[in-house]
Design a protein around this motif. Sequence first.
Motif, PDB file in Angstrom:
ATOM      1  N   THR A  30       7.670   5.790  -8.962  1.00  0.00           N
ATOM      2  CA  THR A  30       7.655   7.019  -8.154  1.00  0.00           C
ATOM      3  C   THR A  30       9.002   7.242  -7.502  1.00  0.00           C
ATOM      4  O   THR A  30       9.496   8.382  -7.427  1.00  0.00           O
ATOM      5  CB  THR A  30       6.557   6.943  -7.084  1.00  0.00           C
ATOM      6  OG1 THR A  30       5.306   6.667  -7.709  1.00  0.00           O
ATOM      7  CG2 THR A  30       6.447   8.256  -6.313  1.00  0.00           C
ATOM      8  N   ASN A  51       1.208  11.961  -2.959  1.00  0.00           N
ATOM      9  CA  ASN A  51       0.118  11.819  -2.003  1.00  0.00           C
ATOM     10  C   ASN A  51       0.305  12.846  -0.890  1.00  0.00           C
ATOM     11  O   ASN A  51       1.055  12.633   0.062  1.00  0.00           O
ATOM     12  CB  ASN A  51       0.111  10.400  -1.442  1.00  0.00           C
ATOM     13  CG  ASN A  51      -0.943  10.195  -0.365  1.00  0.00           C
ATOM     14  OD1 ASN A  51      -1.906  10.953  -0.266  1.00  0.00           O
ATOM     15  ND2 ASN A  51      -0.747   9.167   0.455  1.00  0.00           N
ATOM     16  N   SER A  52      -0.393  13.969  -0.985  1.00  0.00           N
ATOM     17  CA  SER A  52      -0.214  15.046  -0.012  1.00  0.00           C
ATOM     18  C   SER A  52      -0.611  14.628   1.399  1.00  0.00           C
ATOM     19  O   SER A  52      -0.132  15.193   2.382  1.00  0.00           O
ATOM     20  CB  SER A  52      -1.004  16.289  -0.429  1.00  0.00           C
ATOM     21  OG  SER A  52      -2.393  16.004  -0.516  1.00  0.00           O
ATOM     22  N   ALA A  53      -1.473  13.627   1.519  1.00  0.00           N
ATOM     23  CA  ALA A  53      -1.885  13.155   2.840  1.00  0.00           C
ATOM     24  C   ALA A  53      -0.722  12.529   3.598  1.00  0.00           C
ATOM     25  O   ALA A  53      -0.800  12.357   4.816  1.00  0.00           O
ATOM     26  CB  ALA A  53      -3.021  12.148   2.709  1.00  0.00           C
ATOM     27  N   PHE A  54       0.348  12.204   2.890  1.00  0.00           N
ATOM     28  CA  PHE A  54       1.510  11.584   3.514  1.00  0.00           C
ATOM     29  C   PHE A  54       2.604  12.605   3.846  1.00  0.00           C
ATOM     30  O   PHE A  54       3.643  12.251   4.387  1.00  0.00           O
ATOM     31  CB  PHE A  54       2.076  10.503   2.578  1.00  0.00           C
ATOM     32  CG  PHE A  54       3.091   9.600   3.221  1.00  0.00           C
ATOM     33  CD1 PHE A  54       2.744   8.750   4.257  1.00  0.00           C
ATOM     34  CD2 PHE A  54       4.411   9.606   2.786  1.00  0.00           C
ATOM     35  CE1 PHE A  54       3.685   7.916   4.847  1.00  0.00           C
ATOM     36  CE2 PHE A  54       5.366   8.772   3.369  1.00  0.00           C
ATOM     37  CZ  PHE A  54       4.996   7.927   4.403  1.00  0.00           C
ATOM     38  N   HIS A  55       2.380  13.882   3.559  1.00  0.00           N
ATOM     39  CA  HIS A  55       3.421  14.879   3.771  1.00  0.00           C
ATOM     40  C   HIS A  55       3.812  15.034   5.237  1.00  0.00           C
ATOM     41  O   HIS A  55       4.972  15.304   5.553  1.00  0.00           O
ATOM     42  CB  HIS A  55       2.995  16.221   3.190  1.00  0.00           C
ATOM     43  CG  HIS A  55       3.070  16.258   1.703  1.00  0.00           C
ATOM     44  ND1 HIS A  55       2.883  17.417   0.971  1.00  0.00           N
ATOM     45  CD2 HIS A  55       3.327  15.277   0.784  1.00  0.00           C
ATOM     46  CE1 HIS A  55       3.009  17.151  -0.321  1.00  0.00           C
ATOM     47  NE2 HIS A  55       3.270  15.856  -0.453  1.00  0.00           N
ATOM     48  N   HIS A  91       0.887  -1.162   0.000  1.00  0.00           N
ATOM     49  CA  HIS A  91       0.000   0.000   0.000  1.00  0.00           C
ATOM     50  C   HIS A  91       0.925   1.212   0.000  1.00  0.00           C
ATOM     51  O   HIS A  91       1.371   1.671   1.045  1.00  0.00           O
ATOM     52  CB  HIS A  91      -0.921  -0.028   1.217  1.00  0.00           C
ATOM     53  CG  HIS A  91      -1.877  -1.179   1.205  1.00  0.00           C
ATOM     54  ND1 HIS A  91      -3.179  -1.077   0.744  1.00  0.00           N
ATOM     55  CD2 HIS A  91      -1.718  -2.482   1.557  1.00  0.00           C
ATOM     56  CE1 HIS A  91      -3.776  -2.247   0.828  1.00  0.00           C
ATOM     57  NE2 HIS A  91      -2.914  -3.123   1.326  1.00  0.00           N
ATOM     58  N   ASP A  92       1.216   1.699  -1.194  1.00  0.00           N
ATOM     59  CA  ASP A  92       2.279   2.684  -1.365  1.00  0.00           C
ATOM     60  C   ASP A  92       1.937   4.015  -0.713  1.00  0.00           C
ATOM     61  O   ASP A  92       0.954   4.655  -1.088  1.00  0.00           O
ATOM     62  CB  ASP A  92       2.550   2.906  -2.854  1.00  0.00           C
ATOM     63  CG  ASP A  92       3.616   3.958  -3.083  1.00  0.00           C
ATOM     64  OD1 ASP A  92       4.642   3.920  -2.387  1.00  0.00           O
ATOM     65  OD2 ASP A  92       3.408   4.833  -3.953  1.00  0.00           O
ATOM     66  N   PRO A  93       2.745   4.465   0.254  1.00  0.00           N
ATOM     67  CA  PRO A  93       2.437   5.730   0.925  1.00  0.00           C
ATOM     68  C   PRO A  93       2.682   6.943   0.040  1.00  0.00           C
ATOM     69  O   PRO A  93       2.081   7.989   0.258  1.00  0.00           O
ATOM     70  CB  PRO A  93       3.390   5.726   2.131  1.00  0.00           C
ATOM     71  CG  PRO A  93       4.543   4.899   1.677  1.00  0.00           C
ATOM     72  CD  PRO A  93       3.943   3.821   0.809  1.00  0.00           C
ATOM     73  N   TYR A  94       3.541   6.826  -0.953  1.00  0.00           N
ATOM     74  CA  TYR A  94       3.868   7.969  -1.803  1.00  0.00           C
ATOM     75  C   TYR A  94       2.749   8.321  -2.778  1.00  0.00           C
ATOM     76  O   TYR A  94       2.602   9.477  -3.164  1.00  0.00           O
ATOM     77  CB  TYR A  94       5.144   7.691  -2.588  1.00  0.00           C
ATOM     78  CG  TYR A  94       6.425   7.781  -1.779  1.00  0.00           C
ATOM     79  CD1 TYR A  94       6.421   8.156  -0.437  1.00  0.00           C
ATOM     80  CD2 TYR A  94       7.655   7.495  -2.366  1.00  0.00           C
ATOM     81  CE1 TYR A  94       7.584   8.233   0.288  1.00  0.00           C
ATOM     82  CE2 TYR A  94       8.836   7.574  -1.642  1.00  0.00           C
ATOM     83  CZ  TYR A  94       8.802   7.939  -0.314  1.00  0.00           C
ATOM     84  OH  TYR A  94       9.970   8.017   0.416  1.00  0.00           O
ATOM     85  N   THR A  95       1.981   7.315  -3.190  1.00  0.00           N
ATOM     86  CA  THR A  95       0.936   7.548  -4.186  1.00  0.00           C
ATOM     87  C   THR A  95      -0.444   7.108  -3.724  1.00  0.00           C
ATOM     88  O   THR A  95      -1.442   7.461  -4.359  1.00  0.00           O
ATOM     89  CB  THR A  95       1.250   6.771  -5.480  1.00  0.00           C
ATOM     90  OG1 THR A  95       1.278   5.371  -5.182  1.00  0.00           O
ATOM     91  CG2 THR A  95       2.596   7.200  -6.062  1.00  0.00           C
ATOM     92  N   SER A  96      -0.508   6.302  -2.666  1.00  0.00           N
ATOM     93  CA  SER A  96      -1.721   5.688  -2.129  1.00  0.00           C
ATOM     94  C   SER A  96      -2.266   4.592  -3.041  1.00  0.00           C
ATOM     95  O   SER A  96      -3.395   4.135  -2.843  1.00  0.00           O
ATOM     96  CB  SER A  96      -2.821   6.725  -1.832  1.00  0.00           C
ATOM     97  OG  SER A  96      -3.429   7.199  -3.013  1.00  0.00           O
TER      98      SER A  96
END
Length: 235
Positions: free
Chosen positions: A179, A195-199, A118-123
């Motif tokens: 990515t 994925n801005s939610a991971f910033h 579940h890639d955190p960079y892109t979701s």
Amino acid sequence: MSRKQLLWAVVAATLAVIVAVQVTSTSQDSSRFIAQADIPTVAPGVDVLAGVAEIPARVRGYDYRRDAFGDSWTDDTTAPGGRNGCDTRNDILDRDLSDKTYVSISRCPTAVATGTLHDPYTSVVVPFVRGNQTGAAVQIDHLVPLALAWDLGARNWSEEMRVRFANDPANLLAVDGPTNQDKGDKEPALWMPPNSAFHCQYSMQYIAVLRGYRLPVDAPSAAVLRDGARSCPTG
């Protein structure tokens, strides 16, 4: 992978009032730290980059050598279950992937054969199947890239410390391969996860690595990291 598992994989603290982090220095010129399973929160008014030196800009050096950080992954005590016969890459895959099956290869009895990222960079969800094209789909990213660390001062470290840095789980994350290729060795001023939610998590972990290894940050990236930290919940 559950949200808690994902956060365990990427979150380390920067200050005691923000999130807990354990830092262990084995000598004056080498250190390591272990991420704790905590959601990063930022206390109001706290500068998350306190204690991290700032420089005006990155000065790119053209003397960087990947083999200065070791010519391959190690099976070291810095990795989860270190010296278990599996190198750091296999340990990080085991840590970050879910729905796993295993195969015994070489000296590693628990290499991930298949799994789900579940890639955190892109979701996005990325299937993992061990094979010749394994590295294309799922790669292990150095949050603070090795070439960037070199420019920020790692060229002056001992070989032991550079190898430790390259294999430190707190600076490693399984991510979407394309990515990761897009990121390359760019600093935060030039690249942040799509994925801005991971910033929030990315910024806090990045800062923890800088602090843990006493690396500076360029001023444009400092602004980006502070902005990322502002997306964290307050606490």
